[in-house]
Design a protein around this motif. Sequence first.
Motif, PDB file in Angstrom:
ATOM      1  N   ASP A   1       0.816  -1.203   0.000  1.00 18.28           N
ATOM      2  CA  ASP A   1       0.000   0.000   0.000  1.00 18.28           C
ATOM      3  C   ASP A   1       0.856   1.263   0.000  1.00 18.28           C
ATOM      4  O   ASP A   1       0.360   2.332   0.258  1.00 18.28           O
ATOM      5  N   ARG A   2       2.139   1.126  -0.279  1.00 17.89           N
ATOM      6  CA  ARG A   2       3.032   2.283  -0.356  1.00 17.89           C
ATOM      7  C   ARG A   2       3.575   2.426  -1.770  1.00 17.89           C
ATOM      8  O   ARG A   2       3.763   1.437  -2.469  1.00 17.89           O
ATOM      9  N   LEU A   3       3.866   3.651  -2.127  1.00 16.18           N
ATOM     10  CA  LEU A   3       4.595   3.896  -3.370  1.00 16.18           C
ATOM     11  C   LEU A   3       6.077   3.834  -3.049  1.00 16.18           C
ATOM     12  O   LEU A   3       6.537   4.471  -2.099  1.00 16.18           O
ATOM     13  N   VAL A   4       6.814   3.065  -3.823  1.00 16.16           N
ATOM     14  CA  VAL A   4       8.250   2.935  -3.601  1.00 16.16           C
ATOM     15  C   VAL A   4       8.983   3.455  -4.839  1.00 16.16           C
ATOM     16  O   VAL A   4       8.693   3.032  -5.961  1.00 16.16           O
ATOM     17  N   PHE A   5       9.910   4.367  -4.601  1.00 22.46           N
ATOM     18  CA  PHE A   5      10.708   4.951  -5.669  1.00 22.46           C
ATOM     19  C   PHE A   5      12.169   4.593  -5.436  1.00 22.46           C
ATOM     20  O   PHE A   5      12.656   4.650  -4.311  1.00 22.46           O
ATOM     21  N   ASP A   6      12.865   4.239  -6.483  1.00 20.25           N
ATOM     22  CA  ASP A   6      14.292   3.958  -6.425  1.00 20.25           C
ATOM     23  C   ASP A   6      14.996   5.187  -6.971  1.00 20.25           C
ATOM     24  O   ASP A   6      14.857   5.511  -8.148  1.00 20.25           O
ATOM     25  N   ALA A   7      15.740   5.858  -6.131  1.00 24.71           N
ATOM     26  CA  ALA A   7      16.361   7.118  -6.533  1.00 24.71           C
ATOM     27  C   ALA A   7      17.812   6.969  -6.963  1.00 24.71           C
ATOM     28  O   ALA A   7      18.490   7.963  -7.205  1.00 24.71           O
ATOM     29  N   ASP A   8      18.311   5.736  -7.080  1.00 28.41           N
ATOM     30  CA  ASP A   8      19.726   5.578  -7.412  1.00 28.41           C
ATOM     31  C   ASP A   8      19.987   4.262  -8.131  1.00 28.41           C
ATOM     32  O   ASP A   8      20.671   3.390  -7.634  1.00 28.41           O
ATOM     33  N   SER A   9      19.443   4.129  -9.323  1.00 29.13           N
ATOM     34  CA  SER A   9      19.758   2.958 -10.139  1.00 29.13           C
ATOM     35  C   SER A   9      20.645   3.411 -11.298  1.00 29.13           C
ATOM     36  O   SER A   9      20.701   4.595 -11.623  1.00 29.13           O
ATOM     37  N   HIS A  10      21.319   2.443 -11.901  1.00 28.12           N
ATOM     38  CA  HIS A  10      22.276   2.765 -12.956  1.00 28.12           C
ATOM     39  C   HIS A  10      22.151   1.809 -14.126  1.00 28.12           C
ATOM     40  O   HIS A  10      21.829   0.639 -13.947  1.00 28.12           O
ATOM     41  N   VAL A  11      22.437   2.336 -15.309  1.00 27.50           N
ATOM     42  CA  VAL A  11      22.655   1.493 -16.477  1.00 27.50           C
ATOM     43  C   VAL A  11      24.101   1.025 -16.376  1.00 27.50           C
ATOM     44  O   VAL A  11      25.005   1.820 -16.095  1.00 27.50           O
TER      45      VAL A  11
END
Length: 176
Positions: A1-11
């Motif tokens: 029930d939460r929105l989860v954002f990943d603020a540090d992913s990489h190609v």
Amino acid sequence: DRLVFDADSHVMELPGWLEGFADERTRAALQPLPLGRAGKLAEQAVEEASQRAAAGPVAVDTDPMALLRPKGWSAVGAFDSAERSSVLDVLGFAAQFVFPTFAATQFAGSDLDTLYAGSDTLNRAMAAFCADDPRLLAVASVPWGVPERTIASARRAIDEGCAAVMVSSDLPRGVV
């Protein structure tokens, strides 16, 4: 029930990736993809990733822990945006900022024309990587050098599909 954002992913770039987005002049100025001090382990990881890329997308394991263990080029979705989208499905991320990893070193230096052209090339590549999934948010990289050129490069990146802009905190070599 939460929105989860990943603020540090990489190609995790593979050799030749950036060149596919460069014009002829910029392509000629690009350095080979450097792997830094990682040495043989990085070379082996890149070779294994290149072989995996040639084989096509992998089936994505639905066990979140299995997806979180491999890192770098070994991670599912490290260099394949379709795989990355499948990983987001399994992990439930609402969105993910996607940064480049090593590609900016291919055009770093004191030649401002190459630096800005390389940045524009990288930003097109990042936008393309993220283009098919609105949850993948491309982060553009622009140099801090000539203010007008920096602003123009940032605007181009946004116009071409990047969601955020990272401006280098240091001046290019030779700029005072």
